[in-house]
Design a protein around this motif. Sequence first.
Motif, PDB file in Angstrom:
ATOM      1  N   SER A   1      43.345  16.544 -10.042  1.00 34.08           N
ATOM      2  CA  SER A   1      42.985  17.649  -9.158  1.00 34.08           C
ATOM      3  C   SER A   1      44.220  18.488  -8.842  1.00 34.08           C
ATOM      4  O   SER A   1      44.108  19.661  -8.510  1.00 34.08           O
ATOM      5  CB  SER A   1      42.355  17.129  -7.869  1.00 34.08           C
TER       6      SER A   1
ATOM      7  N   GLY B   1      42.672  23.764 -17.785  1.00 33.73           N
ATOM      8  CA  GLY B   1      41.942  23.326 -16.601  1.00 33.73           C
ATOM      9  C   GLY B   1      40.877  22.295 -16.931  1.00 33.73           C
ATOM     10  O   GLY B   1      40.716  21.304 -16.219  1.00 33.73           O
ATOM     11  N   ALA B   2      40.163  22.503 -18.033  1.00 33.24           N
ATOM     12  CA  ALA B   2      39.129  21.549 -18.440  1.00 33.24           C
ATOM     13  C   ALA B   2      39.739  20.210 -18.827  1.00 33.24           C
ATOM     14  O   ALA B   2      39.216  19.149 -18.468  1.00 33.24           O
ATOM     15  CB  ALA B   2      38.318  22.129 -19.604  1.00 33.24           C
TER      16      ALA B   2
ATOM     17  N   ALA C   1      40.827  18.355 -15.711  1.00 31.64           N
ATOM     18  CA  ALA C   1      39.658  17.775 -15.037  1.00 31.64           C
ATOM     19  C   ALA C   1      39.191  16.508 -15.765  1.00 31.64           C
ATOM     20  O   ALA C   1      38.885  15.502 -15.122  1.00 31.64           O
ATOM     21  CB  ALA C   1      38.524  18.796 -14.964  1.00 31.64           C
ATOM     22  N   GLU C   2      39.159  16.551 -17.093  1.00 32.86           N
ATOM     23  CA  GLU C   2      38.751  15.371 -17.863  1.00 32.86           C
ATOM     24  C   GLU C   2      39.705  14.193 -17.649  1.00 32.86           C
ATOM     25  O   GLU C   2      39.298  13.046 -17.727  1.00 32.86           O
ATOM     26  CB  GLU C   2      38.670  15.695 -19.353  1.00 32.86           C
TER      27      GLU C   2
END
Length: 117
Positions: A83, A74-75, A78-79
């Motif tokens: 979405s 997830g991180a 996001a980076e």
Amino acid sequence: MAGEPQPDCLFCKIAAGEIPATVLRKTERTLTFRDINPQAPTHLLVIPHAHYPNAAALAAAEPEIAGELLAEAGAAAAEEGLSDYRLIFNTGAGAGQTIFHAHVHVLGGRALHERMV
């Protein structure tokens, strides 16, 4: 022994820095890098440093690391500015697993509902 690096494992060699990869994130227990054969505009792999043959074996032996793989996925998404993305764990050759070291694919960058990976 479960969890110990395997000398013939590609992902163990990548985690040890013996084989180069485009690394995006590294934690004490995980490594995130770009797939060399991307199936989507963004295709990342998140692996544990510990060697387990698949996600089920990892989750049974070390559920906290399995959870960390998901958090790192997830991180990393996001980076990368994603979405909407897909997380895939393949377990077994019949499901498409080709490297028998637990890992999660992070796919995104286009509408993925149009084609299954």
